[in-house]
Motif scaffolding. Structure first.
Motif, short mmCIF file in Angstrom:
data_model
loop_
_atom_site.label_atom_id
_atom_site.label_comp_id
_atom_site.label_asym_id
_atom_site.label_seq_id
_atom_site.Cartn_x
_atom_site.Cartn_y
_atom_site.Cartn_z
N LEU A 161 111.44 62.51 20.09
CA LEU A 161 110.48 61.55 20.63
C LEU A 161 109.10 62.19 20.62
O LEU A 161 108.99 63.40 20.40
N PRO A 162 108.03 61.43 20.87
CA PRO A 162 106.73 62.08 21.01
C PRO A 162 106.83 63.22 22.04
O PRO A 162 107.32 63.01 23.15
N LEU A 163 106.38 64.41 21.65
CA LEU A 163 106.58 65.60 22.47
C LEU A 163 105.91 65.48 23.83
O LEU A 163 106.32 66.13 24.80
N SER A 164 104.90 64.61 23.92
CA SER A 164 104.20 64.43 25.19
C SER A 164 105.14 63.93 26.29
O SER A 164 104.95 64.22 27.47
N LEU A 165 106.18 63.17 25.91
CA LEU A 165 107.14 62.68 26.90
C LEU A 165 107.89 63.84 27.57
O LEU A 165 108.20 63.79 28.76
N TYR A 166 108.16 64.88 26.78
CA TYR A 166 108.79 66.08 27.36
C TYR A 166 107.78 66.88 28.18
O TYR A 166 108.03 67.23 29.33
N LYS A 167 106.60 67.12 27.59
CA LYS A 167 105.59 67.97 28.26
C LYS A 167 105.11 67.37 29.57
O LYS A 167 104.92 68.07 30.55
N GLU A 168 104.89 66.07 29.58
CA GLU A 168 104.30 65.43 30.77
C GLU A 168 105.31 64.85 31.74
O GLU A 168 105.05 64.74 32.93
N HIS A 169 106.50 64.46 31.22
CA HIS A 169 107.46 63.75 32.08
C HIS A 169 108.86 64.36 32.12
O HIS A 169 109.75 63.82 32.75
N GLY A 170 109.03 65.48 31.40
CA GLY A 170 110.33 66.17 31.44
C GLY A 170 111.47 65.42 30.78
O GLY A 170 112.63 65.62 31.12
N VAL A 171 111.14 64.54 29.80
CA VAL A 171 112.19 63.79 29.12
C VAL A 171 112.89 64.72 28.11
O VAL A 171 112.28 65.15 27.13
N ARG A 172 114.16 65.04 28.38
CA ARG A 172 114.94 65.95 27.55
C ARG A 172 116.41 65.84 27.94
O ARG A 172 116.75 65.14 28.90
N ARG A 173 117.28 66.52 27.21
CA ARG A 173 118.69 66.60 27.60
C ARG A 173 118.82 67.65 28.72
O ARG A 173 118.32 68.76 28.59
N TYR A 174 119.49 67.29 29.80
CA TYR A 174 119.74 68.23 30.90
C TYR A 174 121.22 68.61 30.99
O TYR A 174 121.55 69.76 31.23
N GLY A 175 122.11 67.63 30.80
CA GLY A 175 123.54 67.91 30.93
C GLY A 175 123.98 67.96 32.38
O GLY A 175 123.17 68.22 33.28
N PHE A 176 125.27 67.70 32.62
CA PHE A 176 125.80 67.65 33.98
C PHE A 176 127.18 68.30 34.03
O PHE A 176 127.60 68.91 33.04
N HIS A 177 127.86 68.18 35.16
CA HIS A 177 129.18 68.83 35.36
C HIS A 177 129.09 70.34 35.15
O HIS A 177 130.09 70.98 34.81
N GLY A 178 127.90 70.91 35.35
CA GLY A 178 127.69 72.33 35.03
C GLY A 178 128.63 73.27 35.76
O GLY A 178 129.14 74.23 35.16
N THR A 179 128.87 73.02 37.06
CA THR A 179 129.75 73.93 37.82
C THR A 179 131.17 73.89 37.26
O THR A 179 131.84 74.91 37.18
N SER A 180 131.61 72.70 36.83
CA SER A 180 132.95 72.57 36.25
C SER A 180 133.04 73.29 34.90
O SER A 180 133.97 74.06 34.66
N HIS A 181 132.07 73.05 34.02
CA HIS A 181 132.09 73.71 32.70
C HIS A 181 132.04 75.23 32.85
O HIS A 181 132.73 75.96 32.12
N TYR A 182 131.21 75.72 33.77
CA TYR A 182 131.10 77.16 34.02
C TYR A 182 132.43 77.74 34.47
O TYR A 182 132.93 78.74 33.93
N PHE A 183 133.05 77.10 35.47
CA PHE A 183 134.30 77.59 36.04
C PHE A 183 135.41 77.58 34.99
O PHE A 183 136.13 78.58 34.79
N VAL A 184 135.54 76.46 34.29
CA VAL A 184 136.63 76.29 33.32
C VAL A 184 136.48 77.25 32.13
O VAL A 184 137.46 77.83 31.67
N ALA A 185 135.24 77.44 31.65
CA ALA A 185 135.03 78.37 30.53
C ALA A 185 135.43 79.79 30.93
O ALA A 185 136.10 80.50 30.16
N ASN A 186 135.06 80.20 32.14
CA ASN A 186 135.41 81.55 32.60
C ASN A 186 136.91 81.73 32.78
O ASN A 186 137.48 82.76 32.41
#
Length: 398
Positions: A161-186
């Motif tokens: 997308l226009p990079l300004s959307l990321y720079k000014e509004h933080g539009v990007r992929r963040y991802g979720f379920h992080g605690t689960s993915h971390y625990f399960v991978a370990n």
């Protein structure tokens, strides 16, 4: 010294809670408040092996549920051994790359991300404020769903997308379920007897919400959920990936409003939308077995999308040591696992049917291997324990 942490996990209409020994993972109290803000709100819990259920006042919100939980904890003198309260917070944006002790600046940071998780962050804040009032002498710790994925590189998290959307509004992929993915991978690395720092693991967290993560040398390098928890896989009621041009078509041709589109994509799509039957995978599997064609279709689309994502994550990983299934569906549905492994025919996995059927209800294990030494595992997740461990670590450091 006690290692007991009260863990609060506030969902949009539910609240999971537990008192967990951070050292061992054992729980002395676990419970769930559900149907919050509805007429049948209730609180069920398990204490010393016995189960109890309380009906909450009609329309009770998170604060009423927390008041009941606090009262229960104090009546049983369980607060005497608590060292901290750990809170699951869904969206930390780019502000938080790890768990933190909560102060006013942290609360402001969580508030700043409300627009990115409008169903969850306000509930998380409600839990934090109620716990601060109830346990004035205990440190409060925030553990973020998004933090584990902050190790992704720009090529993985930026949208074209226009990079300004990321720079000014933080539009990007963040991802979720992080605690689960971390625990399960370990845990998966331990099971295959390989140091997490030298491993390539794909974790598939499959519940009502579903996501896949590529974990390289212990770090998240790509994940299927995006700016919000709507992107990626087919889920219980969420659509996952679709053509962004659909928005314009729905609004200009079919006169849908923004809120109608949002409700449809988040609450009326996924397994529910395809099957026109249920968002519960168990009910859909039962119906498919009896010949219900739309139920079968819903399972086919779900598994096909999941297999495509898993295969694509060999790109960021460069190799593959393990695929780990977790979450309510991942841990319990031998059918979904078998269908996905069959779709990954290029990987030449040899499925152990008996092991696949036995890996349910908290049983971990290897269910398939291939000639290159990659393994497919079932690994129960334990997000609450991760929250307790992080809270304990931060309190110790203080």
């Amino acid at each position: 010294m006690s290692h007991n942490v009260l863990v609060l996990n506030c969902g949009s209409s539910s609240l999971k809670f537990a008192i967990i020994d951070a050292a061992s993972g054992t729980t002395s109290l676990t419970g769930l408040a559900e149907c919050l803000s509805l007429e049948n709100a209730s609180l069920s819990y398990k204490l010393n092996g016995k189960k109890y259920k309380i009906d909450l006042p009609e329309g009770a919100q998170h604060d009423a549920a927390i008041a009941e939980i606090v009262s229960l904890i104090k009546q049983q003198h369980l607060d005497d051994s608590l060292i901290a309260v750990g809170h699951r917070v869904v969206h930390g944006g780019e502000a938080f790359t790890g768990s933190v002790v909560i102060d006013n600046a942290v609360i402001n940071g969580i508030e700043n991300n409300v627009a990115l998780a409008p169903l969850h962050n306000p509930a998380n804040l409600m839990g934090i404020r109620a716990a601060q009032t109830a346990f004035t002498n205990l440190p409060q710790v925030a553990v973020f769903d998004t933090a584990f994925h902050q190790s992704m590189e720009k090529q993985a998290y930026l949208y074209a997308l226009p990079l300004s959307l990321y720079k000014e509004h933080g539009v990007r992929r963040y991802g979720f379920h992080g605690t689960s993915h971390y625990f399960v991978a370990n845990e998966a690395a331990k099971l295959i007897n390989k140091p997490i720092e030298q491993s390539a693991i794909i974790t598939a967290h499959l519940g009502n919400g579903c996501s896949v993560t590529a974990v390289k040398n212990g770090k998240s390098v790509d994940t299927s959920m995006g700016l919000t928890p709507l992107e990626g896989l087919v889920m219980g009621t969420r659509s996952g990936d679709l053509d962004a041009g659909l928005y314009n078509y729905l609004s200009s041709t079919l006169n849908y409003s923004n809120s109608q589109i949002d409700a449809m994509l988040n609450k009326q799509s996924g397994l529910l939308g395809l099957s026109e039957l249920s968002s519960d995978c168990r009910e859909i599997e039962e119906a498919a077995e009896k010949g219900h064609m739309q139920a079968k279709l819903a399972l086919d689309v779900f598994c096909y999308r999941l297999a495509k994502y898993i295969a694509s994550y060999v790109v960021p990983l460069g190799q593959l040591d393990a695929i780990a299934f977790t979450g309510g569906i991942g841990e319990n549905s031998s059918l979904i696992r078998e269908k996905v492994i069959n779709l990954l025919s290029f990987f030449a996995f040899d499925l152990d049917h008996d092991a696949n059927l036995a890996a349910r209800f908290g049983n971990a294990g290897v269910i398939a291997t291939n000639p290159l030494g990659a393994k497919v595992l079932v690994m129960p997740t334990n997000e609450e324990w991760v929250i307790a461990m992080d809270a304990h670590k931060l309190v110790e450091a203080q």
